[in-house]
Design an enzyme around this catalytic site. Structure first.
Site, PDB file in Angstrom:
ATOM      1  N   TYR A 202       0.869  -1.169   0.000  1.00  0.00           N
ATOM      2  CA  TYR A 202       0.000   0.000   0.000  1.00  0.00           C
ATOM      3  C   TYR A 202       0.909   1.223   0.000  1.00  0.00           C
ATOM      4  O   TYR A 202       1.700   1.394   0.936  1.00  0.00           O
ATOM      5  CB  TYR A 202      -0.887   0.022   1.251  1.00  0.00           C
ATOM      6  CG  TYR A 202      -1.897  -1.114   1.300  1.00  0.00           C
ATOM      7  CD1 TYR A 202      -1.552  -2.370   1.804  1.00  0.00           C
ATOM      8  CD2 TYR A 202      -3.188  -0.927   0.838  1.00  0.00           C
ATOM      9  CE1 TYR A 202      -2.471  -3.399   1.835  1.00  0.00           C
ATOM     10  CE2 TYR A 202      -4.120  -1.960   0.876  1.00  0.00           C
ATOM     11  CZ  TYR A 202      -3.756  -3.192   1.376  1.00  0.00           C
ATOM     12  OH  TYR A 202      -4.672  -4.216   1.396  1.00  0.00           O
ATOM     13  N   PRO A 294     -12.052  -0.183  -0.800  1.00  0.00           N
ATOM     14  CA  PRO A 294     -11.267  -1.418  -0.915  1.00  0.00           C
ATOM     15  C   PRO A 294      -9.915  -1.406  -0.191  1.00  0.00           C
ATOM     16  O   PRO A 294      -9.239  -2.428  -0.142  1.00  0.00           O
ATOM     17  CB  PRO A 294     -11.082  -1.577  -2.426  1.00  0.00           C
ATOM     18  CG  PRO A 294     -11.308  -0.228  -3.002  1.00  0.00           C
ATOM     19  CD  PRO A 294     -12.245   0.481  -2.092  1.00  0.00           C
ATOM     20  N   TYR A 386      -6.074  -6.227   9.898  1.00  0.00           N
ATOM     21  CA  TYR A 386      -5.840  -6.681   8.523  1.00  0.00           C
ATOM     22  C   TYR A 386      -6.086  -8.185   8.378  1.00  0.00           C
ATOM     23  O   TYR A 386      -6.682  -8.635   7.395  1.00  0.00           O
ATOM     24  CB  TYR A 386      -4.419  -6.324   8.080  1.00  0.00           C
ATOM     25  CG  TYR A 386      -4.245  -6.425   6.583  1.00  0.00           C
ATOM     26  CD1 TYR A 386      -4.837  -5.489   5.734  1.00  0.00           C
ATOM     27  CD2 TYR A 386      -3.516  -7.455   6.011  1.00  0.00           C
ATOM     28  CE1 TYR A 386      -4.712  -5.587   4.356  1.00  0.00           C
ATOM     29  CE2 TYR A 386      -3.379  -7.563   4.628  1.00  0.00           C
ATOM     30  CZ  TYR A 386      -3.979  -6.622   3.810  1.00  0.00           C
ATOM     31  OH  TYR A 386      -3.864  -6.726   2.443  1.00  0.00           O
TER      32      TYR A 386
HETATM   33  P1  RFL Z   1     -21.681  -8.786  -5.353  1.00  0.00           P
HETATM   34  O1  RFL Z   1     -20.373  -9.427  -5.633  1.00  0.00           O
HETATM   35  O2  RFL Z   1     -21.947  -7.442  -5.890  1.00  0.00           O
HETATM   36  O3  RFL Z   1     -22.813  -9.794  -5.871  1.00  0.00           O
HETATM   37  C1  RFL Z   1     -24.170  -9.439  -5.930  1.00  0.00           C
HETATM   38  C2  RFL Z   1     -24.854 -10.254  -7.009  1.00  0.00           C
HETATM   39  O4  RFL Z   1     -26.235  -9.905  -7.051  1.00  0.00           O
HETATM   40  C3  RFL Z   1     -26.636  -9.760  -8.410  1.00  0.00           C
HETATM   41  N1  RFL Z   1     -27.813  -8.878  -8.488  1.00  0.00           N
HETATM   42  C4  RFL Z   1     -29.070  -9.330  -8.624  1.00  0.00           C
HETATM   43  N2  RFL Z   1     -29.567 -10.551  -8.713  1.00  0.00           N
HETATM   44  C5  RFL Z   1     -30.909 -10.664  -8.835  1.00  0.00           C
HETATM   45  N3  RFL Z   1     -31.748  -9.612  -8.880  1.00  0.00           N
HETATM   46  C6  RFL Z   1     -31.284  -8.363  -8.785  1.00  0.00           C
HETATM   47  N4  RFL Z   1     -32.119  -7.322  -8.823  1.00  0.00           N
HETATM   48  C7  RFL Z   1     -29.894  -8.167  -8.637  1.00  0.00           C
HETATM   49  N5  RFL Z   1     -29.087  -7.089  -8.499  1.00  0.00           N
HETATM   50  C8  RFL Z   1     -27.845  -7.525  -8.415  1.00  0.00           C
HETATM   51  C9  RFL Z   1     -25.413  -9.192  -9.099  1.00  0.00           C
HETATM   52  O5  RFL Z   1     -25.422  -9.443 -10.494  1.00  0.00           O
HETATM   53  C10 RFL Z   1     -24.287  -9.950  -8.379  1.00  0.00           C
HETATM   54  O6  RFL Z   1     -23.958 -11.168  -9.041  1.00  0.00           O
HETATM   55  O7  RFL Z   1     -21.976  -8.707  -3.797  1.00  0.00           O
HETATM   56  P2  RFL Z   1     -21.543  -9.712  -2.587  1.00  0.00           P
HETATM   57  O8  RFL Z   1     -21.856 -11.139  -2.964  1.00  0.00           O
HETATM   58  O9  RFL Z   1     -22.117  -9.129  -1.362  1.00  0.00           O
HETATM   59  O10 RFL Z   1     -19.950  -9.665  -2.541  1.00  0.00           O
HETATM   60  C11 RFL Z   1     -19.294  -8.479  -2.166  1.00  0.00           C
HETATM   61  C12 RFL Z   1     -17.924  -8.394  -2.852  1.00  0.00           C
HETATM   62  O11 RFL Z   1     -18.104  -8.582  -4.249  1.00  0.00           O
HETATM   63  C13 RFL Z   1     -17.232  -7.039  -2.602  1.00  0.00           C
HETATM   64  O12 RFL Z   1     -17.426  -6.616  -1.273  1.00  0.00           O
HETATM   65  C14 RFL Z   1     -15.710  -7.125  -2.858  1.00  0.00           C
HETATM   66  O13 RFL Z   1     -15.429  -7.360  -4.200  1.00  0.00           O
HETATM   67  C15 RFL Z   1     -15.014  -5.836  -2.413  1.00  0.00           C
HETATM   68  N6  RFL Z   1     -13.579  -5.813  -2.724  1.00  0.00           N
HETATM   69  C16 RFL Z   1     -12.659  -6.490  -1.956  1.00  0.00           C
HETATM   70  N7  RFL Z   1     -13.065  -7.241  -0.905  1.00  0.00           N
HETATM   71  C17 RFL Z   1     -12.162  -7.971  -0.177  1.00  0.00           C
HETATM   72  O14 RFL Z   1     -12.580  -8.650   0.785  1.00  0.00           O
HETATM   73  N8  RFL Z   1     -10.807  -7.990  -0.490  1.00  0.00           N
HETATM   74  C18 RFL Z   1     -10.314  -7.269  -1.533  1.00  0.00           C
HETATM   75  O15 RFL Z   1      -9.123  -7.372  -1.821  1.00  0.00           O
HETATM   76  C19 RFL Z   1     -11.244  -6.451  -2.298  1.00  0.00           C
HETATM   77  N9  RFL Z   1     -10.827  -5.749  -3.348  1.00  0.00           N
HETATM   78  C20 RFL Z   1     -13.132  -5.067  -3.834  1.00  0.00           C
HETATM   79  C21 RFL Z   1     -11.723  -5.039  -4.114  1.00  0.00           C
HETATM   80  C22 RFL Z   1     -14.018  -4.364  -4.652  1.00  0.00           C
HETATM   81  C23 RFL Z   1     -13.547  -3.638  -5.720  1.00  0.00           C
HETATM   82  N10 RFL Z   1     -14.508  -2.946  -6.515  1.00  0.00           N
HETATM   83  C24 RFL Z   1     -14.646  -3.162  -7.903  1.00  0.00           C
HETATM   84  C25 RFL Z   1     -15.543  -2.193  -5.861  1.00  0.00           C
HETATM   85  C26 RFL Z   1     -11.242  -4.319  -5.179  1.00  0.00           C
HETATM   86  C27 RFL Z   1     -12.143  -3.576  -5.973  1.00  0.00           C
HETATM   87  C28 RFL Z   1     -11.561  -2.769  -7.098  1.00  0.00           C
HETATM   88  C1  PHB Z   2      -6.593  -6.923  -4.884  1.00  0.00           C
HETATM   89  O1  PHB Z   2      -5.751  -7.836  -4.949  1.00  0.00           O
HETATM   90  O2  PHB Z   2      -7.405  -6.711  -5.803  1.00  0.00           O
HETATM   91  C2  PHB Z   2      -6.643  -6.073  -3.677  1.00  0.00           C
HETATM   92  C3  PHB Z   2      -5.730  -6.290  -2.645  1.00  0.00           C
HETATM   93  C4  PHB Z   2      -5.773  -5.498  -1.508  1.00  0.00           C
HETATM   94  C5  PHB Z   2      -6.722  -4.508  -1.405  1.00  0.00           C
HETATM   95  C6  PHB Z   2      -7.640  -4.287  -2.429  1.00  0.00           C
HETATM   96  C7  PHB Z   2      -7.599  -5.071  -3.580  1.00  0.00           C
HETATM   97  O3  PHB Z   2      -6.761  -3.728  -0.294  1.00  0.00           O
END
Ligand code: RFL
Ligand code: PHB
Length: 391
Positions: A202, A294, A386
């Site tokens: 980071y 994130p 973490y």
């Molecule tokens: P999701 O993954 O958004 O899935 C929700 C699903 O619901 C569907 N949906 C519907 N289905 C039926 N009817 C409707 N009306 C609907 N509306 C939506 C969608 O199509 C989808 O398939 O939510 P969920 O399951 O709660 O999971 C959450 C995670 O995806 C999210 O918190 C993480 O990706 C966040 N995040 C990270 N989390 C970590 O723990 N470690 C990480 O390293 C990390 N890196 C990140 C991240 C999120 C990022 N972005 C893009 C915001 C890095 C990034 C860049």
């Molecule tokens: C990732 O690998 O996409 C990633 C890792 C650490 C973070 C967020 C995203 O805090």
């Protein structure tokens, strides 16, 4: 159609809940708006806490994760031209985190669900929820032009921030808390060896935040802070690599291997919590109820924590005929969520450049980094958050 628990959304929260319920012998059906391929194409999280790994193992989907996941015993912070590395197991009684992509977690959960013969309706259109405050809540949707209805005992809203579940709760019954940050992250995925294969870096630099992560020994994930108004088209690969390098210490920057991006996207940073997480027989979990920026790598981990609690509550209802878990779910989940919100907000504040921060705020940030690097107590606090707090 009838099921015990109807799940909206086949992201990691919905799929993991489905796996945990199936293991407990509870019938469940998932209704997802998108196709399976689309769900798998979204590049998101990469870092799993030990408790998330344990939940996946307990759901029966840990085999590939244990083989291919890459444990990280360290966490690195870079600022003022120096890289500082924190030893996670030393400060947390042996705990680590694991690099394993959300795409892989989702794929494992999908394969497991398919093999178990549990139903997932993909490409369900016009999903709507009904009779939520009665004993027979219903899910309606259209699939291939035909209307369908599922009668449930409970509905789990796992449909992410923009889903229909939270929107089905009367506005006056919800309290929303949010903070939007005045910047986003540009993320690039590239098939090149990661610069730091054993620790996420980071980086705080005068020009903004940067992050070095990975998906495997041959696939890297990098991010840089950008103005909230930027578009992906503003970020050619060449510009991205130049900016990333310029924000890291020379030794790290020189070691970065670049290559063509295979995915590039911009994500806004936001903190958000909606309370309570229950309305009648509808229970929210994951991004449907809360968002963290994130920076702490917590979103997916928090989703896994919610659904582990919810699966336990449903199991208690069916096996022991007790509603204690169900009635306590929202308060129990929110207690954990707010501690994780706090950590994600804090790490975001510590590591980014805020366009509106004046000299005083900047000096306080520098003093905090200085304190962190010279205090075992402060490093222990960072490390224990973490690797993941207990429920
Ligand atoms: P999701 O993954 O958004 O899935 C929700 C699903 O619901 C569907 N949906 C519907 N289905 C039926 N009817 C409707 N009306 C609907 N509306 C939506 C969608 O199509 C989808 O398939 O939510 P969920 O399951 O709660 O999971 C959450 C995670 O995806 C999210 O918190 C993480 O990706 C966040 N995040 C990270 N989390 C970590 O723990 N470690 C990480 O390293 C990390 N890196 C990140 C991240 C999120 C990022 N972005 C893009 C915001 C890095 C990034 C860049
Ligand atoms: C990732 O690998 O996409 C990633 C890792 C650490 C973070 C967020 C995203 O805090």
């Amino acid at each position: 159609m009838r099921t015990q628990v109807g799940i909206i959304g086949a992201g990691p929260a919905g799929l993991l809940l489905g796996a945990l319920l199936s293991k407990a012998g509870i019938d469940n059906t998932i209704v997802e708006r998108q196709s399976g391929e689309y769900v798998l194409s979204r590049i998101r999280a990469g870092i799993l806490e030990q408790t998330t790994v344990d939940a996946l193992i307990s759901a029966g989907v840990g085999e590939r994760l244990l083989k291919e996941g890459i444990p990280h015993e360290h966490l690195s912070l870079s600022f003022a031209g120096q890289l500082h590395t924190i030893d996670l197991p030393k400060l947390t009684g042996g705990k680590t985190v694991t690099a394993y992509g959300q795409t892989e977690v989702t794929k494992d959960l999908m394969d497991h669900r398919l093999a178990a013969g549990r139903q997932t309706v993909y490409e369900a259109k016009d999903v709507s929820l009904h009779d939520l405050t009665t004993a027979k809540p219903r899910i309606r949707f259209t699939k291939d032009g035909t209307e369908h209805e599922i009668e449930c005992d409970f509905i789990a809203g796992c449909d992410g921030f923009h889903g229909v579940s939270r929107q089905s709760i009367p506005k006056e019954k919800l309290q929303e808390f949010s903070r939007e940050y005045p910047f986003g992250w540009v993320g690039v995925l590239a098939d090149v060896p990661p610069v730091s294969p054993h620790a996420v870096i980071y980086g705080n630099s005068p020009d903004g935040f940067s992050l070095c992560s990975m998906r495997s020994m041959t696939r890297s994930r990098y991010y840089v802070q950008c103005p909230i108004t930027d578009k992906v088209e503003d970020w050619s690969d060449a510009r991205f690599w130049d900016v990333l390098r310029s924000r890291l210490p020379a030794e790290t920057a020189n070691a970065i291997i670049t290559g063509p991006s295979i995915e590039k996207s911009i994500a806004p940073l936001r903190s958000y919590v909606s309370e309570p997480m229950r309305w009648g027989q509808l229970f929210l979990a994951g991004d449907a109820a809360h968002i963290v920026p994130p920076t702490g790598a917590k979103g997916l981990n928090l989703a896994a924590s919610d659904v582990s609690m919810l699966a336990q509550a449903f199991a208690q209802h069916y096996a022991e005929k007790s509603n204690e878990g169900i009635d306590g779910y929202s308060a129990r989940a929110l207690r954990k969520i707010w501690r994780v919100e706090r950590f994600s907000w804090w790490l975001t504040s510590l590591m980014h450049r805020f366009p509106d921060t004046e000299g005083f705020g900047q000096r306080v940030q520098e003093a905090e980094l200085d304190y962190l690097m010279n205090s075992v107590a402060a490093q222990t606090t960072l490390a224990e958050n973490y690797v993941g707090l207990a429920g």
